[in-house]
Design an enzyme around this catalytic site. Sequence first.
Site: not given
Length: 431
Positions: A175, A197, A239, A274, A308, A330, A332, A362
């Site tokens: 990303q 991303h 995304d 996404e 997501d 995803q 996550k 991140c």
Amino acid sequence: MKLSPTIRDVILAPGNGSFFYDDQAAIRAGAAHDGFRYLGAPLTSGFTTIRMPSRSLSIGLVLADDVIVWGDMMNVQYSGAGGRDPLFQVETIDAITRSVVIPRLLGVDVSDFLGACDGVFAYHEEKRLPLAIEYGASQALLRAAAHLAKTTLAEVICSEFSLPLPDRPVPIYAQCGDSREINVDKMILKSVDILPHGLINSREKFGASGETFREFVKWVAKRTQEIGEPGYHPILHFDVYGWIGLEIGMDAEKIADFIARLADEVPGYRLHIECPVNFGSTEAQLDGYARIVALLDGRGTEARIVVDEECNTLEDIGLFAKAKAAHLIQIKMPDVGSIADTAKAVLVCKENGVGAYIGGSCTETDLSARAAVNIAVATQAEMMLAKPGMGVDEGISIVGNEQSRLLSILRYRRSQSNIRNVMQHWHEKGP
């Protein structure tokens, strides 16, 4: 002498995540930039400013031989949005860990990873523990089980779920953050499998009717051809944080039209979109995404939808997989909680013919990222996120190197097993 499968003690260490916690509601409402920070008042509970440094809490299990194994607790960048747990507060998590979790840890058998997770993460006062606690403590429990067995984390997962030892790498997805052009170039020069991303999280980045976003997608495709190695042909994954729905409306057919047209503008590339829209609840998301998937499948486009928001826990992921309400889900990891649930989520996706993307945030740490690699490789997910941080190089290095080391270990294990089998045959049957 066989090592005792018990925990002698537990220690905690406050730390930092690798990026920042951001108030998605305030950013979506148009908060202005001032250098790296955002201006204005936060809108999401728990935030004192729109952008806050991410924090973490490490949990260390002191084993019977005095080895200490660690796991890291934290939440995702957009905490408190899309049905997620609230902003991570070290003091709150520390207090719950000490009062509830540590007494449970001191009574478990760490050689039984799944059983230990079930016991430690049982409901407290009729509520689930904060998912950040599950995430960090389960990493430590998995490392404890691997230490006892003298194996990798991936081998523990394969054993627990009766999976074959893997021999193939999982594609890595990077990303770019807000430094789009420079970081896209970095990804292309490093031949990343899936990129970039894009962080299309505001009206400014999406543009009127999506024109700014469309131009960016076309630029990324063109740039891969301009500076990529001969034959380099990555998957393009963007995304958009619900901005297709916010800008052109919540109608499934209009959203599918936009995505199909975008795919036509980058022919020959597989396109992942996404979070094209956020319908506001898990139930509404299930229905709306299933309709978008059906519309795109009917057109034979190369575009694939990734869910997501509003699909967080293992239970949510099961609902979306069974409803075919995404081409890819995803997973996550900090939002799922226990990494045992992440492994289960990949297997649920596979059972239902839906792609499993092992993601995260991140805001994570090097420790949690390396644990994620072991889960992704063991379960053979379709793709995994290069994390932590937004610098590109660091995430690619941490995740890529961990995967390379892991696959080398597994190849060695396989070769040693073959040698032992030959020697046993020779001993029993003769040459």
